[in-house]
Design a protein around this motif. Sequence first.
Motif, PDB file in Angstrom:
ATOM      1  N   ASN A  30       0.805  -1.218   0.000  1.00 34.57           N
ATOM      2  CA  ASN A  30       0.000   0.000   0.000  1.00 34.57           C
ATOM      3  C   ASN A  30       0.837   1.267   0.000  1.00 34.57           C
ATOM      4  OD1 ASN A  30      -2.594  -1.089  -0.142  1.00 34.57           O
ATOM      5  ND2 ASN A  30      -2.585  -1.539   2.043  1.00 34.57           N
ATOM      6  N   TYR A  31       2.126   1.123  -0.275  1.00 36.47           N
ATOM      7  CA  TYR A  31       3.031   2.265  -0.325  1.00 36.47           C
ATOM      8  C   TYR A  31       3.790   2.240  -1.645  1.00 36.47           C
ATOM      9  CZ  TYR A  31       2.035   2.622   4.613  1.00 36.47           C
ATOM     10  OH  TYR A  31       1.384   2.755   5.813  1.00 36.47           O
ATOM     11  N   GLU A  49       1.020   6.769  -0.033  1.00 34.62           N
ATOM     12  CA  GLU A  49       0.239   5.768   0.681  1.00 34.62           C
ATOM     13  C   GLU A  49      -1.112   5.616  -0.022  1.00 34.62           C
ATOM     14  OE1 GLU A  49      -0.520   4.996   5.289  1.00 34.62           O
ATOM     15  OE2 GLU A  49      -1.496   6.825   4.570  1.00 34.62           O
ATOM     16  N   ARG A  50      -1.462   4.366  -0.320  1.00 36.62           N
ATOM     17  CA  ARG A  50      -2.763   4.111  -0.947  1.00 36.62           C
ATOM     18  C   ARG A  50      -3.844   4.257   0.119  1.00 36.62           C
ATOM     19  NH1 ARG A  50      -3.215   0.131  -5.266  1.00 36.62           N
ATOM     20  NH2 ARG A  50      -1.563  -0.925  -4.139  1.00 36.62           N
ATOM     21  N   TRP A 102      -3.939   7.588  -4.207  1.00 29.22           N
ATOM     22  CA  TRP A 102      -2.604   7.681  -3.627  1.00 29.22           C
ATOM     23  C   TRP A 102      -2.400   9.095  -3.097  1.00 29.22           C
ATOM     24  CZ3 TRP A 102       0.642   3.611  -3.037  1.00 29.22           C
ATOM     25  CH2 TRP A 102       0.349   2.457  -3.751  1.00 29.22           C
TER      26      TRP A 102
END
Length: 114
Positions: free
Chosen positions: A67-68, A97-98, A104
Motif C-alpha cells: 500500500n506504499y 500511501e494508498r 494515492w
Amino acid sequence: MAAKWDAAINNADFDALLPLYTADGRLMPPGAQPVTGPLAIRDFFAGRGRSVGNHKVELVDVLPIGNYAYTTSHFTATLVVNEKAAPISGSTVRLLERQPDGQWKIKSHIFVRE
C-alpha cells in the motif's frame, strides 16, 4: 499527481495541495524545519507566494511496496527573487500511501535543489 502538484504551485492555488497529502503527511524542505499535515504544508508553500513558477515534475522511478510506493522525480522551475528570475532544478523523493478509496496521497515528501 505530479500534474496536480505542478498546477497548484504554478497557479498559486495552494489549497489544491490539501487533498494531495495524508492527514499526517510530512514535508522536509531544504534549509527549513519539517512541517506536518496538509494545512502546514499548504501554509509553507503559500508563504513562498509566487516566488516559484514554471514548476515541472518529471517522474524518474516508482517502487511499489504493498500500500506504499516510493517515487523519485526531477523538477525544474523558475525562482524569482528581487524581481530577478533564475532557473532552478532538483530532485524529490516521495512516499505515497494508498488510501482506502484507492487514491494515492503523499505521506512523506523531501526535495533538494541541485
